[in-house]
Design an enzyme around this catalytic site. Structure first.
Site, PDB file in Angstrom:
ATOM      1  N   ILE A  69      92.173 -25.984  13.831  1.00 31.96           N
ATOM      2  CA  ILE A  69      93.540 -26.618  13.842  1.00 31.96           C
ATOM      3  C   ILE A  69      94.304 -26.750  15.337  1.00 31.96           C
ATOM      4  O   ILE A  69      95.122 -27.144  15.600  1.00 31.96           O
ATOM      5  CB  ILE A  69      94.597 -25.766  13.135  1.00 31.96           C
ATOM      6  CG1 ILE A  69      94.320 -24.191  13.493  1.00 31.96           C
ATOM      7  CG2 ILE A  69      94.181 -25.723  11.596  1.00 31.96           C
ATOM      8  CD1 ILE A  69      95.536 -23.217  13.000  1.00 31.96           C
ATOM      9  N   THR A 152     102.872 -13.477   6.859  1.00 31.26           N
ATOM     10  CA  THR A 152     102.747 -12.145   6.166  1.00 31.26           C
ATOM     11  C   THR A 152     103.892 -11.099   6.288  1.00 31.26           C
ATOM     12  O   THR A 152     104.738 -11.458   7.207  1.00 31.26           O
ATOM     13  CB  THR A 152     101.566 -11.343   6.923  1.00 31.26           C
ATOM     14  OG1 THR A 152     101.472  -9.933   6.850  1.00 31.26           O
ATOM     15  CG2 THR A 152     101.908 -11.319   8.650  1.00 31.26           C
ATOM     16  N   ASP A 153     103.954 -10.033   5.494  1.00 30.18           N
ATOM     17  CA  ASP A 153     104.903  -9.231   5.377  1.00 30.18           C
ATOM     18  C   ASP A 153     104.791  -8.291   6.639  1.00 30.18           C
ATOM     19  O   ASP A 153     105.719  -7.642   7.203  1.00 30.18           O
ATOM     20  CB  ASP A 153     105.114  -8.428   4.152  1.00 30.18           C
ATOM     21  CG  ASP A 153     103.716  -7.755   3.981  1.00 30.18           C
ATOM     22  OD1 ASP A 153     102.699  -7.715   4.836  1.00 30.18           O
ATOM     23  OD2 ASP A 153     103.483  -6.650   2.952  1.00 30.18           O
ATOM     24  N   GLU A 154     103.702  -8.282   7.389  1.00 30.42           N
ATOM     25  CA  GLU A 154     103.599  -7.487   8.464  1.00 30.42           C
ATOM     26  C   GLU A 154     104.490  -7.865   9.703  1.00 30.42           C
ATOM     27  O   GLU A 154     104.861  -7.064  10.822  1.00 30.42           O
ATOM     28  CB  GLU A 154     102.071  -7.538   9.055  1.00 30.42           C
ATOM     29  CG  GLU A 154     101.143  -6.959   7.685  1.00 30.42           C
ATOM     30  CD  GLU A 154      99.543  -6.492   8.245  1.00 30.42           C
ATOM     31  OE1 GLU A 154      99.471  -6.691   9.378  1.00 30.42           O
ATOM     32  OE2 GLU A 154      98.850  -6.912   7.424  1.00 30.42           O
ATOM     33  N   ARG A 308      93.579   3.745  12.738  1.00 31.74           N
ATOM     34  CA  ARG A 308      93.637   2.675  13.265  1.00 31.74           C
ATOM     35  C   ARG A 308      94.886   2.728  14.484  1.00 31.74           C
ATOM     36  O   ARG A 308      96.030   3.117  14.022  1.00 31.74           O
ATOM     37  CB  ARG A 308      94.114   1.548  12.212  1.00 31.74           C
ATOM     38  CG  ARG A 308      94.701   0.042  12.876  1.00 31.74           C
ATOM     39  CD  ARG A 308      95.154  -0.792  11.623  1.00 31.74           C
ATOM     40  NE  ARG A 308      94.027  -1.208  11.001  1.00 31.74           N
ATOM     41  CZ  ARG A 308      94.166  -2.070   9.853  1.00 31.74           C
ATOM     42  NH1 ARG A 308      95.498  -2.224   9.274  1.00 31.74           N
ATOM     43  NH2 ARG A 308      93.347  -2.587   9.148  1.00 31.74           N
ATOM     44  N   GLY A 310      98.227   2.235  16.137  1.00 34.05           N
ATOM     45  CA  GLY A 310      99.562   1.423  15.660  1.00 34.05           C
ATOM     46  C   GLY A 310      99.614   1.325  14.320  1.00 34.05           C
ATOM     47  O   GLY A 310     100.506   0.418  13.805  1.00 34.05           O
TER      48      GLY A 310
HETATM   49  P1  NAD Z   1      90.772 -15.335   5.791  1.00 31.53           P
HETATM   50  O1  NAD Z   1      90.437 -14.679   6.990  1.00 31.53           O
HETATM   51  O2  NAD Z   1      90.002 -15.141   4.565  1.00 31.53           O
HETATM   52  O3  NAD Z   1      90.484 -16.933   6.072  1.00 31.53           O
HETATM   53  C1  NAD Z   1      90.976 -17.616   7.208  1.00 31.53           C
HETATM   54  C2  NAD Z   1      90.302 -19.036   7.019  1.00 31.53           C
HETATM   55  O4  NAD Z   1      90.843 -19.715   8.322  1.00 31.53           O
HETATM   56  C3  NAD Z   1      88.831 -18.992   7.211  1.00 31.53           C
HETATM   57  O5  NAD Z   1      88.179 -19.917   6.418  1.00 31.53           O
HETATM   58  C4  NAD Z   1      88.548 -19.535   8.715  1.00 31.53           C
HETATM   59  O6  NAD Z   1      87.460 -20.136   9.005  1.00 31.53           O
HETATM   60  C5  NAD Z   1      89.941 -20.270   8.828  1.00 31.53           C
HETATM   61  N1  NAD Z   1      90.025 -20.373  10.315  1.00 31.53           N
HETATM   62  C6  NAD Z   1      90.254 -19.558  11.424  1.00 31.53           C
HETATM   63  N2  NAD Z   1      90.336 -20.123  12.588  1.00 31.53           N
HETATM   64  C7  NAD Z   1      90.731 -21.523  12.262  1.00 31.53           C
HETATM   65  C8  NAD Z   1      90.792 -22.428  13.048  1.00 31.53           C
HETATM   66  N3  NAD Z   1      91.066 -22.474  14.542  1.00 31.53           N
HETATM   67  N4  NAD Z   1      90.894 -23.830  12.665  1.00 31.53           N
HETATM   68  C9  NAD Z   1      90.905 -23.942  11.253  1.00 31.53           C
HETATM   69  N5  NAD Z   1      90.558 -22.918  10.437  1.00 31.53           N
HETATM   70  C10 NAD Z   1      90.230 -21.616  10.948  1.00 31.53           C
HETATM   71  O7  NAD Z   1      92.275 -15.213   5.611  1.00 31.53           O
HETATM   72  P2  NAD Z   1      93.322 -15.140   4.401  1.00 31.53           P
HETATM   73  O8  NAD Z   1      93.294 -13.742   3.878  1.00 31.53           O
HETATM   74  O9  NAD Z   1      92.764 -16.336   3.344  1.00 31.53           O
HETATM   75  O10 NAD Z   1      94.782 -15.597   4.943  1.00 31.53           O
HETATM   76  C11 NAD Z   1      95.409 -17.145   5.083  1.00 31.53           C
HETATM   77  C12 NAD Z   1      96.701 -16.769   5.308  1.00 31.53           C
HETATM   78  O11 NAD Z   1      97.462 -15.767   4.570  1.00 31.53           O
HETATM   79  C13 NAD Z   1      96.746 -16.198   6.747  1.00 31.53           C
HETATM   80  O12 NAD Z   1      97.670 -17.134   7.508  1.00 31.53           O
HETATM   81  C14 NAD Z   1      96.978 -14.958   6.823  1.00 31.53           C
HETATM   82  O13 NAD Z   1      97.823 -14.523   7.988  1.00 31.53           O
HETATM   83  C15 NAD Z   1      97.963 -15.066   5.532  1.00 31.53           C
HETATM   84  N6  NAD Z   1      98.047 -13.755   4.699  1.00 31.53           N
HETATM   85  C16 NAD Z   1      96.938 -13.056   4.369  1.00 31.53           C
HETATM   86  C17 NAD Z   1      97.320 -11.938   3.619  1.00 31.53           C
HETATM   87  C18 NAD Z   1      96.070 -11.221   3.102  1.00 31.53           C
HETATM   88  O14 NAD Z   1      96.146 -10.057   2.649  1.00 31.53           O
HETATM   89  N7  NAD Z   1      94.747 -11.702   3.129  1.00 31.53           N
HETATM   90  C19 NAD Z   1      98.471 -11.215   3.776  1.00 31.53           C
HETATM   91  C20 NAD Z   1      99.540 -11.989   4.046  1.00 31.53           C
HETATM   92  C21 NAD Z   1      99.259 -13.212   4.938  1.00 31.53           C
HETATM   93  P1  TYD Z   2      93.319  -3.980   5.378  1.00 33.38           P
HETATM   94  O1  TYD Z   2      92.577  -4.662   4.167  1.00 33.38           O
HETATM   95  O2  TYD Z   2      92.795  -4.109   6.813  1.00 33.38           O
HETATM   96  O3  TYD Z   2      94.567  -4.849   5.304  1.00 33.38           O
HETATM   97  P2  TYD Z   2      96.119  -4.686   6.342  1.00 33.38           P
HETATM   98  O4  TYD Z   2      95.694  -3.881   7.483  1.00 33.38           O
HETATM   99  O5  TYD Z   2      96.417  -6.284   6.882  1.00 33.38           O
HETATM  100  O6  TYD Z   2      96.981  -3.836   5.542  1.00 33.38           O
HETATM  101  O7  TYD Z   2      93.884  -2.567   5.078  1.00 33.38           O
HETATM  102  C1  TYD Z   2      94.495  -2.171   3.997  1.00 33.38           C
HETATM  103  C2  TYD Z   2      94.782  -0.643   4.565  1.00 33.38           C
HETATM  104  O8  TYD Z   2      93.766   0.022   4.260  1.00 33.38           O
HETATM  105  C3  TYD Z   2      95.496  -0.323   5.788  1.00 33.38           C
HETATM  106  O9  TYD Z   2      96.467   0.723   5.482  1.00 33.38           O
HETATM  107  C4  TYD Z   2      94.242   0.135   6.403  1.00 33.38           C
HETATM  108  C5  TYD Z   2      93.306   0.858   5.348  1.00 33.38           C
HETATM  109  N1  TYD Z   2      91.977   0.873   5.581  1.00 33.38           N
HETATM  110  C6  TYD Z   2      90.986   1.890   5.414  1.00 33.38           C
HETATM  111  O10 TYD Z   2      91.574   2.893   5.336  1.00 33.38           O
HETATM  112  N2  TYD Z   2      89.840   1.771   5.440  1.00 33.38           N
HETATM  113  C7  TYD Z   2      89.115   0.683   5.676  1.00 33.38           C
HETATM  114  O11 TYD Z   2      87.923   0.565   5.993  1.00 33.38           O
HETATM  115  C8  TYD Z   2      89.983  -0.549   6.093  1.00 33.38           C
HETATM  116  C9  TYD Z   2      89.209  -1.874   6.323  1.00 33.38           C
HETATM  117  C10 TYD Z   2      91.384  -0.420   5.869  1.00 33.38           C
END
Ligand code: NAD
Ligand code: TYD
Length: 373
Positions: A69, A152-154, A308, A310
């Site tokens: 992208i 994200t909610d983060e 982790r 922070g």
């Molecule tokens: P993911 O890490 O599973 O997948 C990310 C995808 O983006 C991968 O297929 C990767 O190849 C692609 N990608 C990375 N860099 C790229 C680039 N420069 N150009 C094109 N493609 C690229 O992520 P996800 O969990 O599917 O997250 C999708 C979206 O949702 C993200 O924007 C993430 O911030 C957001 N999000 C995810 C979660 C969650 O719990 N997974 C929660 C809140 C928000």
């Molecule tokens: P994660 O799946 O990495 O999502 P996020 O950091 O975006 O919330 O982690 C979810 C929660 O689980 C987070 O509080 C960190 C914790 N965690 C562990 O305790 N052990 C692990 O091996 C991982 C990957 C996460």
């Protein structure tokens, strides 16, 4: 209701994007358009996640384009080639731990990549009639198009014991990941305010479900349980996340694409708050039952590891806006979602092997030593 013909999905090979494409093409009869999936296939992207979609819809309603992208000329060429009218922007670096070890790529992809997409969209969607008119100010932008940004909610920071994030909660990102997502959210809103680009934004809680890369807590734990490996729990295990089944999330995204109000943001959450350690016990029970393991023996592999840096304590989402304004409600209860997820990982060992053979293993070993998958 918006008419969506050619949707550019970015990051469609990641967990949320690939489930989105699957929901849209397999389970959404009211959508008859095309999906163009632009994905760089980083360590987290797996083209195999969409093999069946490629077979069934490839070259007709589904088009995969590998690339970044951040590559402006590629993005421009895709907008023209497919006459894009909708963007569903999922692509990102998404893992908090990785952002702590290597933040630069998060800034590049999440900030610069989002900027590139926005700027190409702004140019491509300018009304031809106003381009170049002297004294016309900023050219008008088509209003029958939409740029939807998934966030994200983060970005809201960390909660104490009570309360929940609403759409008006001030931003307070605390990791390089959430800071990069917050920056991209601000750019999206700035393009709406400054240029009139029709945008929507959603901030969701932790997703889980099929096709999730096994570095995130739920899939990592499932695989470690199955393989008898240590189950790493960060800190005291009492951090809380609000878990959202990926298909429920994507139904909300679909509603926003159809009916979301330009310039608005929507919070999406599963209303399933769980302490990590309690979630892990539920997973141990579910996986042990299905895989015929002794849950007490599995429990003895729980390993409290260094926290982790922070580490945000608690996330919780108030999602009444998307419910009342767009009529969304989650279809899957948490236990049901977990069961479906565990079943999927049990049935898809080939996918797991494929994804774990490469970069993931070496990255985890380098940064965490022997604890990795
Ligand atoms: P993911 O890490 O599973 O997948 C990310 C995808 O983006 C991968 O297929 C990767 O190849 C692609 N990608 C990375 N860099 C790229 C680039 N420069 N150009 C094109 N493609 C690229 O992520 P996800 O969990 O599917 O997250 C999708 C979206 O949702 C993200 O924007 C993430 O911030 C957001 N999000 C995810 C979660 C969650 O719990 N997974 C929660 C809140 C928000
Ligand atoms: P994660 O799946 O990495 O999502 P996020 O950091 O975006 O919330 O982690 C979810 C929660 O689980 C987070 O509080 C960190 C914790 N965690 C562990 O305790 N052990 C692990 O091996 C991982 C990957 C996460």
């Amino acid at each position: 209701m918006r008419s969506l013909k050619n949707i550019l999905v970015t990051g469609g090979a990641g967990i949320i994007g690939c489930n989105f494409i699957r929901v849209l093409l397999n389970k959404t009869p009211e959508f008859s358009g095309r999906i163009i999936n632009l994905d760089a296939l980083t360590y987290a992207g797996n083209a195999a996640s969409l093999e069946d979609i490629e077979k069934q819809f490839g070259g007709r309603r589904y088009f995969f384009e590998q690339g970044s992208i951040c590559d402006r000329s590629l993005v421009e060429s895709l907008f023209s080639k497919y006459d894009i009218d909708t963007v569903a922007h999922f692509a990102a670096e998404s893992h908090v731990d990785r952002s702590i070890f290597g933040p630069e790529t998060f800034v590049k992809t999440n900030v610069m990549g989002t900027f590139t997409l926005l700027d190409v969209a702004r140019n491509f969607w300018q009304e031809a009639r106003s381009v170049g008119l002297p004294g016309a100010g900023a050219p008008d932008i088509r209003q029958d198009v939409l740029f939807h940004h998934i966030s994200t909610d983060e970005v809201y920071g960390s909660l104490g014991e009570t309360g929940a994030f609403s759409e008006t909660t001030p931003y307070n990102p605390r990791s390089p990941y959430s800071a990069s997502k917050a920056a991209s959210d601000h750019l999206v809103m700035a393009y709406s305010h400054t240029y009139g680009l029709p945008v929507t934004l959603s901030n969701c809680s932790n997703n889980y479900g099929p096709y999730q890369f096994p570095e995130k807590f739920i899939p990592l734990s499932i695989l470690h349980i199955l393989e008898g490996k240590a189950l790493p729990v960060y800190g005291d295990g009492k951090n809380i996340r609000d878990w959202l089944y990926v298909e429920d999330h994507n139904r909300a995204v679909w509603l926003i694409l159809q009916r979301g109000v330009p310039g608005e943001k929507y919070n999406i959450g599963g209303e399933n708050e769980r302490e990590n350690i309690n979630l892990l016990h539920s997973l141990i029970d579910t996986v042990s039952k299905k895989a015929d393991l002794d849950p007490e023996k599995v429990r003895s592999t729980i390993s409290y590891v260094k926290d982790r840096p922070g580490h945000d304590r608690r996330y919780a989402i108030n999602c009444s806006k998307v419910k009342t304004e767009l009529g969304w409600k989650p279809a899957f209860g948490f236990e049901q979602g977990l069961e479906k997820t565990v079943d999927w990982y049990l049935a898809n060992s080939e996918w797991i092997e494929g994804i774990r053979s490469g970069e993931y293993r070496s990255w985890v070993e380098k940064n965490y030593g022997a604890r990795g998958a």
